[in-house]
Design an enzyme around this catalytic site. Structure first.
Site, short mmCIF file in Angstrom:
data_model
loop_
_atom_site.label_atom_id
_atom_site.label_comp_id
_atom_site.label_asym_id
_atom_site.label_seq_id
_atom_site.Cartn_x
_atom_site.Cartn_y
_atom_site.Cartn_z
N ASN A 414 0.84 -1.19 0.00
CA ASN A 414 0.00 0.00 0.00
C ASN A 414 0.88 1.24 0.00
O ASN A 414 1.67 1.45 0.92
CB ASN A 414 -0.91 0.02 1.24
CG ASN A 414 -1.75 1.29 1.30
OD1 ASN A 414 -2.72 1.44 0.58
ND2 ASN A 414 -1.37 2.23 2.17
N GLU A 415 0.76 2.04 -1.05
CA GLU A 415 1.45 3.33 -1.15
C GLU A 415 2.95 3.21 -0.91
O GLU A 415 3.55 4.03 -0.21
CB GLU A 415 0.83 4.36 -0.21
CG GLU A 415 -0.59 4.76 -0.60
CD GLU A 415 -1.11 5.97 0.15
OE1 GLU A 415 -0.38 6.53 0.99
OE2 GLU A 415 -2.26 6.35 -0.10
N ASN A 471 -5.56 4.81 -4.33
CA ASN A 471 -5.97 5.58 -3.17
C ASN A 471 -6.12 7.03 -3.63
O ASN A 471 -5.12 7.71 -3.86
CB ASN A 471 -4.94 5.50 -2.05
CG ASN A 471 -4.75 4.09 -1.53
OD1 ASN A 471 -5.52 3.19 -1.84
ND2 ASN A 471 -3.72 3.89 -0.72
N TYR A 477 -8.92 16.48 -0.85
CA TYR A 477 -7.65 17.17 -1.01
C TYR A 477 -7.65 17.92 -2.34
O TYR A 477 -8.16 17.44 -3.35
CB TYR A 477 -6.49 16.17 -1.01
CG TYR A 477 -6.39 15.35 0.26
CD1 TYR A 477 -6.36 15.96 1.51
CD2 TYR A 477 -6.31 13.96 0.21
CE1 TYR A 477 -6.26 15.21 2.66
CE2 TYR A 477 -6.21 13.19 1.36
CZ TYR A 477 -6.18 13.83 2.59
OH TYR A 477 -6.08 13.09 3.73
N LYS A 578 -11.80 9.63 9.14
CA LYS A 578 -12.47 9.35 7.86
C LYS A 578 -13.46 8.18 7.96
O LYS A 578 -14.05 7.77 6.96
CB LYS A 578 -11.44 9.07 6.76
CG LYS A 578 -10.62 10.30 6.35
CD LYS A 578 -9.74 9.99 5.17
CE LYS A 578 -8.98 11.22 4.67
NZ LYS A 578 -7.92 11.63 5.59
#
Length: 686
Positions: A414-415, A471, A477, A578
């Site tokens: 992930n990322e 994502n 944002y 979130k």
């Protein structure tokens, strides 16, 4: 000391009684070791300093250090007596830990018996030759201190230390189905050819044999939900790995929420007519695929995959969850109408996989190789210690969870960032290693698909996995422009035939923050997270995603609010807000009901902004989520009007003027011959 002696006596008596009874009824006995522990920091200088009694699961990170968003990353010594009874003589003994975060050193009677690096997978250690009859001392040194040879090295969540999942003592005969093979069940049900007419399966069993290989037999049976045997195979044991092919005619397929049908596979090891060991596993037979243009298909039929990313964290317990915590989360997930879950960002505890099997929830599950949510540090370091731990995590995840039909996707990372010449800068190039991990997944289990989540140009990662997912936080944002529709259409067109999905999207919300008219802005550093802004983000995103079936999955970030030391935003520092449910699971936010109206066919009606109780602007929109044919609005018993919901199951009365003082807002809608309604109160103060 007196209390400790009393507890020890009770533990001894309990083990003796349970052990003797279990010896008569089962060739394998599993004792819970969750009780009777005590712990203290390893840095305690005084050897006579008292220990604190604890029950497993346990973590010392249930709250932040006062006045900070920091939590303790240290080493703690856990210990408890382990009583070996006469009934255990000539048996084999194994310690089985479901999870110790993050590094565990295990001692019996002050002698090292094993260690494990990684807090989110199980490990098993044989202690047969390390114990004596009577009382023994079991010690575990658990550490969540930062290390670059244990995943994760970074991440937007807290790494809670401790024996944070249950632990057990497994007692078997000298010859047994091995619990030592990556702490797996030792039984792997390979689904080789599945259709509506036949299920070809091959059951692979790993044995641990101390006495002999001659004269042993392995009998494997498959039973349906009514406990009727539908297939069986019996063979002589000639090796420690035995494969038994079987055919089930006209199987009832595991079909997600529509019909999460489970079979039971029982593997029994015999020496002549004497049963030596038994392992029971549940599974479901299904086949699936993902198409670049059409999305996900289960058993040959399109299935729209949508749901939540989920972290393991509960108020007052952090990651040391209890059975009721898993059940509560699953009930909320079912209420929303979700069809899938992404278990972020590490292997979750066994109960969530079992509940997903039972309730038909499709899973993406992943190893804890994750980046920090866009910070400079990428989550990957090109060292052998780091890479060995990642390789181990893949093997433990796959072997331990192999038989769960709910799992369709193995997650690689992930990322994990690459340098894009813009915002993101890598430390080491992760692409070759990501490809290596993908190869390990495929070598162990070619029946499932691999996936990864990125926040950087997907072109860097194409060819690293079967599937790609993003994502992306449109509406939350500023850097999320252009629109979600154009962005994902462009991604699909440039993905070289690799299916594209959504691994994270959403926005933050405090149930105590409200705003109207809504002024959307970059909220990444803001301490004002109105509930209305989160709902606005989700409505806009889902409106785009719902029209794009090629998106193989859509996962909301995140199911519930959770602690994250790096967060300095929203109502409370140190928390990621979130979630569509509050951290304590007591309040479902407005956005939760938006999805319930769109995902769950059960009739419902819900007034949004209901917690915006004190208002200084008498002019407002009143928005309702409902899947009824129409809804009627009343204010202080005065009928305002009746409207039909739009394609996103919203009804919005524009520019409604509230009365001074108290306003009772009520909406009603017919559900067949019945009536559904919802009510809240707002106060308008000039």
């Amino acid at each position: 000391m007196k209390n400790r002696i009393i507890i020890l006596c009770l533990v001894c008596l309990c083990l003796v009684n349970i052990g003797l009874f279990a010896q008569e009824t089962s060739p394998r006995t599993i004792f819970s070791l969750n009780e009777g522990w005590e712990c203290r920091p390893i840095t305690t200088v005084n050897r006579k300093a008292p220990f604190t009694p604890v029950t497993i699961p346990h973590t010392w990170n249930t709250s932040y250090i006062e006045g900070t968003t920091l939590y303790e990353r240290k080493m703690m010594v856990y210990q408890r007596p382990l009583v070996v009874t006469k009934a255990m003589k000539n048996k084999r003994l194994f310690l089985y830990f479901e999870g110790v975060n993050s590094a565990a050193q295990v001692f019996m009677n002050r002698r090292t018996v094993g260690e494990h690096l990684g807090g989110y997978t199980a490990f098993c250690i044989e202690i047969t030759d390390e114990v004596k009859e009577g009382e023994n001392l079991l010690e575990v040194w658990a550490s969540n201190a930062y290390r670059t040879d244990i995943l994760p090295v970074s991440g937007d969540f807290n790494v809670n230390g401790g024996i944070h999942r249950p632990c057990h003592l497994i007692v078997t005969g000298q010859d047994c189905i091995s619990p030592l093979f990556y702490a797996s069940p030792g039984v792997f049900i390979h689904q080789e050819n599945i259709s509506k007419t036949v299920a070809d399966v091959n059951v692979e069993t790993h044995l641990s044999l101390k006495n002999k290989k001659q004269g042993l037999r392995l009998k494997t049976t498959v039973a349906d939900a009514d406990n009727k045997t539908v297939a069986s195979n019996e063979v002589e044991v000639s090796d420690v790995i035995v494969k038994q092919p079987m055919k089930i005619h006209r199987p009832i397929l595991w079909d997600g929420k529509k019909n999460p049908y489970l079979y039971t596979v029982t593997v029994e090891l015999y020496d002549g007519n004497l049963l030596k060991d038994r392992m029971v596993q549940r599974t479901g037979f299904r086949y699936f695929s993902v198409d670049h243009e059409k999305g996900f298909f289960l058993n040959g039929e399109y299935l729209n995959l949508y749901g939540f990313c989920r972290h393991e964290d509960a108020v007052g317990r952090a990651s040391a969850l209890l059975p009721e915590d898993y059940r509560m989360d699953m009930e909320l997930i079912k209420e929303s109408g979700a069809t899938a879950m992404r278990l972020a960002h590490y292997p979750h505890a066994e109960p969530m996989y079992d509940l997903s099997d039972e309730n038909g929830i499709i899973l993406w599950t992943e190893i804890p190789m994750c980046g920090p949510g866009g910070q400079a540090f990428t989550g990957f370091v090109d060292t052998e210690g780091y890479k060995d731990n990642a390789r181990l995590a893949v093997k433990e995840l796959v072997y331990q969870k192999f038989n769960h039909p709910s799992i369709c996707f193995w997650g690689i990372c992930n990322e994990i960032l690459v340098s894009d010449g813009k915002r993101f800068v890598e430390y080491d190039n992760p692409i070759p290693f990501i490809k290596e991990l993908n190869g390990i997944y495929k070598s162990i289990d070619s029946s499932r698909l691999t996936a990864l989540a990125t926040c950087v140009d997907q072109s860097y990662y194409l060819g690293c996995s079967d599937l790609i997912a993003w994502n992306k936080y449109f509406g939350w944002y500023k850097d999320a422009a252009p629109s979600a529709s154009k962005f994902f259409d462009d991604c699909r067109d440039s993905s070289k035939g690799i299916p594209v999905g959504v691994s994270e999207y959403g926005g933050g919300a405090s149930i105590n923050h409200h705003q109207w008219p809504l002024a959307m802005e970059d909220r990444s550093d803001s301490h004002f997270h109105p509930e209305e802004a989160q709902t606005f983000c989700h409505e806009g995103n889902w409106e785009s995603f719902a029209k794009r079936p090629y998106l193989w999955a859509k996962f909301i970030w995140v199911f519930a609010d959770f602690p994250s030391y790096m967060r300095q935003e929203g109502e409370k520092d140190g928390y990621n807000d979130k979630g569509l449910v509050t951290h304590d699971r007591k309040t479902k936010k407005d956005a939760f009901y938006f999805y319930k109206a769109n995902w769950n066919p059960e009739p419902m009606i819900y007034i949004t902004s209901r917690r915006f109780t004190k208002r200084d602007n008498p002019k407002t929109d009143i928005k309702v989520f409902t899947n009824l044919k129409e809804a009627t609005l009343y204010i202080n018993n005065r009928k305002i009007g009746t409207m039909k919901p739009d394609e996103m199951n919203r009804v919005i009365w524009k520019d409604i003027r509230l009365n001074d003082g108290r306003n009772i807002i009520c909406v009603e809608g017919k559900n067949g011959k019945g009536l559904l309604s919802d009510t809240c109160e707002w106060y308008c103060i000039k």
